[in-house]
Enzyme design. Sequence first.
Site, PDB file in Angstrom:
ATOM      1  N   LYS A   1       3.079  11.131 -11.712  1.00 54.07           N
ATOM      2  CA  LYS A   1       2.175  10.275 -12.490  1.00 54.07           C
ATOM      3  C   LYS A   1       2.878   8.950 -12.724  1.00 54.07           C
ATOM      4  CE  LYS A   1      -0.883  13.222 -15.169  1.00 54.07           C
ATOM      5  NZ  LYS A   1      -1.266  13.666 -16.531  1.00 54.07           N
TER       6      LYS A   1
ATOM      7  N   ARG B   1       0.814  -1.239   0.000  1.00 52.73           N
ATOM      8  CA  ARG B   1       0.000   0.000   0.000  1.00 52.73           C
ATOM      9  C   ARG B   1       0.840   1.278   0.000  1.00 52.73           C
ATOM     10  NH1 ARG B   1      -2.945  -3.194   3.751  1.00 52.73           N
ATOM     11  NH2 ARG B   1      -4.697  -4.179   2.727  1.00 52.73           N
TER      12      ARG B   1
ATOM     13  N   GLU C   1       9.096  17.284 -25.607  1.00 54.79           N
ATOM     14  CA  GLU C   1       8.493  17.671 -24.323  1.00 54.79           C
ATOM     15  C   GLU C   1       9.109  18.983 -23.817  1.00 54.79           C
ATOM     16  OE1 GLU C   1       5.865  16.119 -23.155  1.00 54.79           O
ATOM     17  OE2 GLU C   1       6.005  13.954 -23.486  1.00 54.79           O
TER      18      GLU C   1
ATOM     19  N   LYS D   1       7.299  22.514 -15.076  1.00 47.97           N
ATOM     20  CA  LYS D   1       6.479  21.357 -14.698  1.00 47.97           C
ATOM     21  C   LYS D   1       6.136  21.402 -13.213  1.00 47.97           C
ATOM     22  CE  LYS D   1       5.171  16.728 -14.988  1.00 47.97           C
ATOM     23  NZ  LYS D   1       5.166  15.480 -15.686  1.00 47.97           N
TER      24      LYS D   1
ATOM     25  N   ARG E   1      -3.413  21.161 -14.612  1.00 42.89           N
ATOM     26  CA  ARG E   1      -2.342  20.205 -14.947  1.00 42.89           C
ATOM     27  C   ARG E   1      -2.548  19.572 -16.327  1.00 42.89           C
ATOM     28  NH1 ARG E   1       0.916  15.649 -11.416  1.00 42.89           N
ATOM     29  NH2 ARG E   1       2.036  14.806 -13.212  1.00 42.89           N
TER      30      ARG E   1
ATOM     31  N   HIS F   1       7.284   7.824 -27.838  1.00 44.18           N
ATOM     32  CA  HIS F   1       6.319   8.744 -27.217  1.00 44.18           C
ATOM     33  C   HIS F   1       6.517  10.209 -27.667  1.00 44.18           C
ATOM     34  CE1 HIS F   1       3.596  10.259 -24.142  1.00 44.18           C
ATOM     35  NE2 HIS F   1       4.533  11.093 -23.744  1.00 44.18           N
TER      36      HIS F   1
ATOM     37  N   HIS G   1      -1.254   9.873 -27.922  1.00 42.58           N
ATOM     38  CA  HIS G   1      -1.577   8.559 -27.344  1.00 42.58           C
ATOM     39  C   HIS G   1      -2.371   7.713 -28.337  1.00 42.58           C
ATOM     40  CE1 HIS G   1      -1.029   9.892 -22.855  1.00 42.58           C
ATOM     41  NE2 HIS G   1       0.118   9.694 -23.477  1.00 42.58           N
TER      42      HIS G   1
ATOM     43  N   GLU H   1      -4.477  16.654 -11.306  1.00 42.36           N
ATOM     44  CA  GLU H   1      -5.087  16.998 -12.597  1.00 42.36           C
ATOM     45  C   GLU H   1      -6.601  17.185 -12.519  1.00 42.36           C
ATOM     46  OE1 GLU H   1      -3.070  15.223 -15.998  1.00 42.36           O
ATOM     47  OE2 GLU H   1      -4.990  15.208 -17.047  1.00 42.36           O
TER      48      GLU H   1
ATOM     49  N   ASN I   1      -0.550  18.014 -21.023  1.00 43.30           N
ATOM     50  CA  ASN I   1      -0.854  16.976 -22.018  1.00 43.30           C
ATOM     51  C   ASN I   1      -1.055  17.540 -23.410  1.00 43.30           C
ATOM     52  OD1 ASN I   1      -0.768  14.616 -20.456  1.00 43.30           O
ATOM     53  ND2 ASN I   1      -2.688  15.192 -19.503  1.00 43.30           N
TER      54      ASN I   1
ATOM     55  N   HIS J   1      -0.990  15.252 -26.394  1.00 45.25           N
ATOM     56  CA  HIS J   1      -0.982  13.861 -25.939  1.00 45.25           C
ATOM     57  C   HIS J   1      -2.241  13.088 -26.336  1.00 45.25           C
ATOM     58  CE1 HIS J   1       2.502  15.259 -23.803  1.00 45.25           C
ATOM     59  NE2 HIS J   1       2.683  14.106 -23.166  1.00 45.25           N
TER      60      HIS J   1
HETATM   61  P1  NAD Z   1      12.053   4.828 -22.517  1.00 40.20           P
HETATM   62  O1  NAD Z   1      11.949   4.765 -21.074  1.00 40.20           O
HETATM   63  O2  NAD Z   1      11.520   3.711 -23.325  1.00 40.20           O
HETATM   64  O3  NAD Z   1      13.571   5.084 -22.918  1.00 40.20           O
HETATM   65  C1  NAD Z   1      13.886   5.228 -24.266  1.00 40.20           C
HETATM   66  C2  NAD Z   1      15.034   4.281 -24.697  1.00 40.20           C
HETATM   67  O4  NAD Z   1      16.272   4.833 -24.262  1.00 40.20           O
HETATM   68  C3  NAD Z   1      14.965   2.905 -24.094  1.00 40.20           C
HETATM   69  O5  NAD Z   1      15.415   1.980 -25.046  1.00 40.20           O
HETATM   70  C4  NAD Z   1      15.940   2.990 -22.941  1.00 40.20           C
HETATM   71  O6  NAD Z   1      16.470   1.737 -22.583  1.00 40.20           O
HETATM   72  C5  NAD Z   1      17.012   3.863 -23.525  1.00 40.20           C
HETATM   73  N1  NAD Z   1      17.798   4.630 -22.576  1.00 40.20           N
HETATM   74  C6  NAD Z   1      17.357   5.268 -21.486  1.00 40.20           C
HETATM   75  N2  NAD Z   1      18.343   5.995 -20.953  1.00 40.20           N
HETATM   76  C7  NAD Z   1      19.436   5.800 -21.706  1.00 40.20           C
HETATM   77  C8  NAD Z   1      20.766   6.299 -21.680  1.00 40.20           C
HETATM   78  N3  NAD Z   1      21.128   7.201 -20.773  1.00 40.20           N
HETATM   79  N4  NAD Z   1      21.635   5.875 -22.606  1.00 40.20           N
HETATM   80  C9  NAD Z   1      21.236   4.996 -23.584  1.00 40.20           C
HETATM   81  N5  NAD Z   1      19.988   4.515 -23.677  1.00 40.20           N
HETATM   82  C10 NAD Z   1      19.106   4.915 -22.757  1.00 40.20           C
HETATM   83  O7  NAD Z   1      11.297   6.141 -23.079  1.00 40.20           O
HETATM   84  P2  NAD Z   1      11.167   7.624 -22.535  1.00 40.20           P
HETATM   85  O8  NAD Z   1      11.004   8.457 -23.727  1.00 40.20           O
HETATM   86  O9  NAD Z   1      12.186   7.963 -21.530  1.00 40.20           O
HETATM   87  O10 NAD Z   1       9.780   7.586 -21.750  1.00 40.20           O
HETATM   88  C11 NAD Z   1       8.569   7.336 -22.410  1.00 40.20           C
HETATM   89  C12 NAD Z   1       7.578   6.855 -21.387  1.00 40.20           C
HETATM   90  O11 NAD Z   1       7.354   7.880 -20.417  1.00 40.20           O
HETATM   91  C13 NAD Z   1       6.227   6.526 -21.977  1.00 40.20           C
HETATM   92  O12 NAD Z   1       5.778   5.326 -21.425  1.00 40.20           O
HETATM   93  C14 NAD Z   1       5.341   7.666 -21.508  1.00 40.20           C
HETATM   94  O13 NAD Z   1       3.996   7.291 -21.364  1.00 40.20           O
HETATM   95  C15 NAD Z   1       5.963   8.021 -20.208  1.00 40.20           C
HETATM   96  N6  NAD Z   1       5.721   9.404 -19.775  1.00 40.20           N
HETATM   97  C16 NAD Z   1       5.278   9.576 -18.514  1.00 40.20           C
HETATM   98  C17 NAD Z   1       5.058  10.848 -18.044  1.00 40.20           C
HETATM   99  C18 NAD Z   1       4.657  11.056 -16.623  1.00 40.20           C
HETATM  100  O14 NAD Z   1       4.320  12.173 -16.248  1.00 40.20           O
HETATM  101  N7  NAD Z   1       4.710  10.034 -15.791  1.00 40.20           N
HETATM  102  C19 NAD Z   1       5.313  11.950 -18.864  1.00 40.20           C
HETATM  103  C20 NAD Z   1       5.773  11.729 -20.155  1.00 40.20           C
HETATM  104  C21 NAD Z   1       5.986  10.428 -20.599  1.00 40.20           C
HETATM  105  N1  GLY Z   2       3.137  14.497 -18.546  1.00 39.81           N
HETATM  106  C1  GLY Z   2       1.883  15.023 -18.091  1.00 39.81           C
HETATM  107  C2  GLY Z   2       1.808  15.221 -16.624  1.00 39.81           C
HETATM  108  O1  GLY Z   2       2.717  14.940 -15.892  1.00 39.81           O
HETATM  109  O2  GLY Z   2       0.801  15.664 -16.154  1.00 39.81           O
END
Ligand code: NAD
Ligand code: GLY
Length: 364
Positions: free
Chosen positions: A143, A121, A185, A227, A241, A265, A252, A237, A245, A248
């Site tokens: 998030k 939890r 972003e 942010k 907030r 993404h 998405h 949100e 997006n 997005h």
């Molecule tokens: P990812 O986590 O898939 O990383 C991208 C690629 O880069 C992967 O292959 C990873 O292994 C590689 N990688 C990471 N760091 C590295 C480094 N330093 N050197 C070499 N390779 C490296 O993708 P991302 O773009 O970081 O994240 C996308 C995800 O984030 C999506 O799932 C999206 O929905 C989510 N997201 C979440 C929020 C939130 O607020 N929580 C906001 C935006 C995106």
């Molecule tokens: N990436 C959108 C949020 O964090 O709200």
Amino acid sequence: MTAVSKQVQVQLGDRSYPIYIGSGEIQRADIASHICGQKVLIVSNETIAPLYLELVEKQLVGKQVDKVILADGEQFKNLDNLNLIFDQLITSHHDRKTTLIALGGGVIGDMTGFAAACYQRGVAFIQIPTTLLAQVDSSVGGKTAVNHAMGKNMIGAFYQPQAVIIDTDTLSTLPDREFNAGLAEVIKYGLIVDADFFVWLENNLEALLNRDQQALAYAVELSCISKSRVVAADETEQGVRAILNLGHTFGHAIETFQQYKDWIHGEAVAAGMVMAAELSVMAGDLCSADLARIKNLLTACSLPIAPPSGMAADDFMRLMVRDKKVLDGQLRLVLLESLGSACVSDQFSTADLDEMLNKTCISV
Ligand code: NAD
Ligand code: GLY
């Protein structure tokens, strides 16, 4: 290691936390000071672990450090792989005083955060983001989620980390495509809240694309400031907030259409931001000249500015009804009032939306 080190605070009352930003920050930041108990589980993936796991482990001398190394990719951001984190926590007898560390991009960060929110939890977690996208966006704001086959980030929770440690040196190993996706972003903050930053990005893009340390640190810091202000104003949100997006809803839909296998993404978000900007021009808010500047900046980052070929207007409509911004069956979109100012609206013209989708989908 340079002397550059910045700290941004996410102001959320008793859940406030610091974001440390700088070159060499994994070694500099006192990670252990954000760990309450004796046990730590580092969650990473098969690409990132060989690069940075040892560096992080060296900061945790004296703790019981367990690890779980997941497969790499958005298609593994699901309940099956989340369960591997729980398996490891239970097998290694982690209790409520454990701390999870997310070492990786947004996929690892979102999954680790959600595991921390659920395990017994709720246990503590720390974000060590290693992609530009994760450093400027996903690691900040709490998030957390996994995807469902029918929709992205459908299962998750708002759950804040204890700290975010951004070591800009980790970007040196990031492939260009991933780096550029992160820039989408970064540009988003210029579009939604900070027109001056958008101009700075136009003027400093070359330095950023060359991964100049100073330019990068500035862009990451400004993004984190924007942010954290929005998150502090509306953590879960309920209102403002949602502007984070921008693009997005369309993005998405693209990712879901491609089953998370083709565009990454940030690329989907880039095309989605242009679609939102097109609609904003049709609504009479954003001017065409600014739409052209947005397209130019994204193109200069080698990012797409239109939906992928093969995707039709109907595909968007079918997939967008599952967007998390849909309320009482009503689609809401983030639109631009001008460069640097965004709003969430359900008052857009559906005829404009149809026209924009048909135009952009046919033009590819
Ligand atoms: P990812 O986590 O898939 O990383 C991208 C690629 O880069 C992967 O292959 C990873 O292994 C590689 N990688 C990471 N760091 C590295 C480094 N330093 N050197 C070499 N390779 C490296 O993708 P991302 O773009 O970081 O994240 C996308 C995800 O984030 C999506 O799932 C999206 O929905 C989510 N997201 C979440 C929020 C939130 O607020 N929580 C906001 C935006 C995106
Ligand atoms: N990436 C959108 C949020 O964090 O709200």
